[in-house]
Design a protein around this motif. Structure first.
Motif, PDB file in Angstrom:
ATOM      1  N   ILE A 159       0.831  -1.343  -0.010  1.00 42.08           N
ATOM      2  CA  ILE A 159      -0.139   0.210   0.063  1.00 42.08           C
ATOM      3  C   ILE A 159       0.786   1.416   0.023  1.00 42.08           C
ATOM      4  CG2 ILE A 159      -1.605   1.421   1.365  1.00 42.08           C
ATOM      5  CD1 ILE A 159      -2.652  -1.284   2.372  1.00 42.08           C
ATOM      6  N   MET A 160       1.968   0.979   0.681  1.00 39.56           N
ATOM      7  CA  MET A 160       2.676   2.481   1.024  1.00 39.56           C
ATOM      8  C   MET A 160       3.904   2.478  -0.545  1.00 39.56           C
ATOM      9  SD  MET A 160       5.857   3.265   3.801  1.00 39.56           S
ATOM     10  CE  MET A 160       4.349   3.190   4.935  1.00 39.56           C
ATOM     11  N   LYS A 161       4.300   1.375  -0.788  1.00 44.72           N
ATOM     12  CA  LYS A 161       5.142   1.541  -1.930  1.00 44.72           C
ATOM     13  C   LYS A 161       4.657   0.996  -3.291  1.00 44.72           C
ATOM     14  CE  LYS A 161       8.868   3.317   0.348  1.00 44.72           C
ATOM     15  NZ  LYS A 161       9.285   4.828  -0.034  1.00 44.72           N
ATOM     16  N   GLY A 162       3.949   0.103  -3.333  1.00 45.79           N
ATOM     17  CA  GLY A 162       3.253  -0.349  -4.671  1.00 45.79           C
ATOM     18  C   GLY A 162       3.875  -1.615  -4.820  1.00 45.79           C
ATOM     19  N   ASP A 163       4.734  -2.152  -3.989  1.00 45.48           N
ATOM     20  CA  ASP A 163       5.345  -3.663  -4.087  1.00 45.48           C
ATOM     21  C   ASP A 163       5.673  -4.090  -2.737  1.00 45.48           C
ATOM     22  OD1 ASP A 163       8.018  -2.458  -3.504  1.00 45.48           O
ATOM     23  OD2 ASP A 163       8.025  -1.975  -5.890  1.00 45.48           O
TER      24      ASP A 163
END
Length: 410
Positions: A159-163
Motif C-alpha cells: 500500500i505504501m510503495k506499490g510492491d
C-alpha cells in the motif's frame, strides 16, 4: 509496415539478413496471443478470489480469510508462458536471428569495448524506453519471494510503495536499473567520439548525462521536488530538441518552407573516400528520392508535437511513481499510460530515425550514401519481375543456410 510503404530500406540500414522472413505479423500475432492469455489468467484469478473456485491453502497464515498459497500460481504460469514464447523454436524467427539480438544487447552493455553499429545504437535507445518495465522485475521477484499467503506486513508495504520490496531495493536497486540504459548509451557516445572524433557525439553524451541526473536526484532520500522538476525540464528540452534536429534531421526548410521542390528522376550517390559522384537511374537498384524526405511536411509537424508531448510523460519513468501519487489504482493506471505512450513515441521515433539515416547517412555508419531499393519496391516498378520472374532467382538464397551453405529442407 510504415518503412515498407514509404520505401525506407530498414533491413539494409539495420544490417538485417535480407533472407530474414520475420515481419510485423510475427510480432503482432505473438503479442495478441500473450495479451489474450494474460486476460484469461487474470480473469481466472478474479473469479477464483471472489468466489473461491479452488480450495484455499494455508489461509490462516494470510492477511484475511481469502488468502491462499495457490494464488501465486497465476503469475508463475504467466512467466512460464512468456518464457516458452521466447524460447520456442520457430521456422520463421530462427535461432540465429534471436542470437543476433542477444549479441547486439551484449555489445550495447559493453559499449566501450566494441565499435557501435547503427543497430546497436537503436537497441541502446530502445533500452532507455524500457526503464520503467525493467524496474518491474524486482517487484515481481519480491512478490514471488515474499510469504504466501501475503501477511499483514507485506500488504502494508504494498500500500505504501506499490510492491513488497524493502528499502534497499527502492533506493539502490531500482535507481540503478533505471540508470543502466542511459549509462550504456552514454558509453556508446564516447566510443563513437573515440572512433570518429566528431564533437556531436559529446553533445549526445551530455543528453544522456542529463537523464542520469534526473534519476540520481529523484533517488535521493530527501524532499527535492523542486530540484527534480528543474532537472526533468532540462532533460526533456534537451532530449526533445535532439530528437527533432539531430535524430530526425528536421531543419527550417523541412518545417517552414511551404513550397515543394520538384523531385529529380536521378540522384547522386556520394562516395565518402573520394570526390567522384555517380548518377543512378531510378529504374536501377538505387531509389530516386533517397536524399529527400519521405513523408509530407504535415506529418513531421504532427509527429514533432507528439514527440515533445510524449517526452513530458517519458521523464516520469525516471522518478519513483510514489512521488507522483499515493493512490494504488492511480499508480497502476499512470504507469500503464506512461508506458503505452512511450511505446508509441519510440516506434514513431525509430521510423524517422531510420529515414534520416538512409537519406543522409547522418551518423556516418555507412561508407556509401547510396542505399539499395527494397526488393518489393523493385517489383512495384517492374511488374515483369513477378513471381514467375524473380522467385526462381530468390529460392536458392531463401532456402540456403548462411553458415553451412547447404539447402534447407522444407
Amino acid at each position: 509496415r510504415t518503412c515498407e510503404k514509404w520505401n525506407i530500406n530498414h533491413m539494409f540500414i539495420l544490417g538485417v539478413d535480407p533472407r530474414c522472413r520475420v515481419g510485423s505479423e510475427f510480432f503482432f500475432i505473438r503479442a495478441a496471443l500473450l495479451t489474450t492469455f494474460w486476460i484469461l489468467i487474470f480473469g481466472m484469478y478474479v473469479v477464483d478470489y471472489k468466489w473461491c473456485a479452488l480450495p484455499v491453502i494455508w489461509a490462516k497464515h494470510g492477511y484475511n480469510h481469502r488468502a491462499s498459497f495457490h494464488f501465486v500460481g497465476y503469475p508463475v504460469l504467466l512467466i512460464v508462458v512468456m518464457l516458452m514464447g521466447m524460447l520456442w523454436p520457430s521456422i520463421v524467427c530462427r535461432n540465429r536471428y534471436r542470437l543476433a539480438v542477444v549479441r547486439s544487447v551484449m555489445r550495447t552493455a559493453l559499449a566501450p569495448l566494441y565499435p557501435v553499429t547503427f543497430a546497436d545504437n537503436i537497441v541502446g535507445d530502445v533500452l532507455t524506453s524500457l526503464a520503467k518495465p525493467l524496474q518491474d522485475m524486482p517487484a515481481a521477484f519480491c512478490y514471488l519471494n515474499s510469504p504466501h499467503p501475503q501477511v499483514t506486513e507485506s500488504v502494508e508495504r504494498f500500500i505504501m510503495k506499490g510492491d513488497t520490496c524493502g528499502y534497499h531495493t527502492h533506493h539502490i536497486l531500482l535507481p540503478t536499473i533505471a540508470s543502466l540504459p542511459y549509462v550504456f548509451r552514454a558509453f556508446q557516445c564516447l566510443r563513437r567520439f573515440y572512433d570518429t572524433r566528431q564533437s556531436k557525439h559529446l553533445l549526445n553524451f551530455g543528453k544522456y548525462i542529463s537523464s542520469l541526473v534526473v534519476v540520481v536526484v529523484a533517488a535521493l532520500p530527501l524532499d527535492l521536488t523542486v530540484s527534480v522538476a528543474v532537472v526533468s525540464i532540462i532533460a526533456t528540452i534537451y532530449a526533445g530538441a535532439w530528437d527533432l534536429v539531430m535524430d530526425w534531421g528536421l531543419g527550417w526548410n523541412d518545417l517552414f518552407a511551404w513550397r515543394e521542390e520538384k523531385r529529380s528522376s536521378v540522384i547522386e550517390a556520394e562516395v565518402s573516400h573520394g570526390n567522384s559522384r555517380e548518377k543512378i537511374d531510378d529504374s536501377g537498384q538505387g531509389s530516386s528520392d533517397q536524399r529527400e524526405k519521405k513523408f509530407p511536411r504535415q506529418v513531421y509537424w504532427l509527429c514533432g508535437v507528439l514527440d515533445l508531448a510524449a517526452r513530458l510523460t517519458w521523464v516520469q519513468t525516471l522518478v519513483p511513481i510514489t512521488l507522483l501519487t499515493r493512490d494504488i489504482t492511480g499508480r497502476v493506471l499512470l504507469v500503464s499510460l506512461v508506458s503505452s505512450i512511450e511505446i508509441v513515441r519510440r516506434s514513431m521515433w525509430v521510423v524517422f530515425r531510420i529515414e534520416y539515416e538512409q537519406m543522409a547517412n547522418a551518423s556516418g555508419f555507412r561508407a556509401l550514401l547510396w542505399v539499395p531499393s527494397r526488393m518489393d519496391a523493385a517489383l512495384e516498378r517492374r511488374p515483369s519481375l513477378g513471381v514467375g520472374g524473380i522467385q526462381p532467382l530468390l529460392e536458392p538464397l531463401l532456402d540456403t543456410d548462411p553458415v553451412t551453405s547447404r539447402k534447407v529442407s522444407k
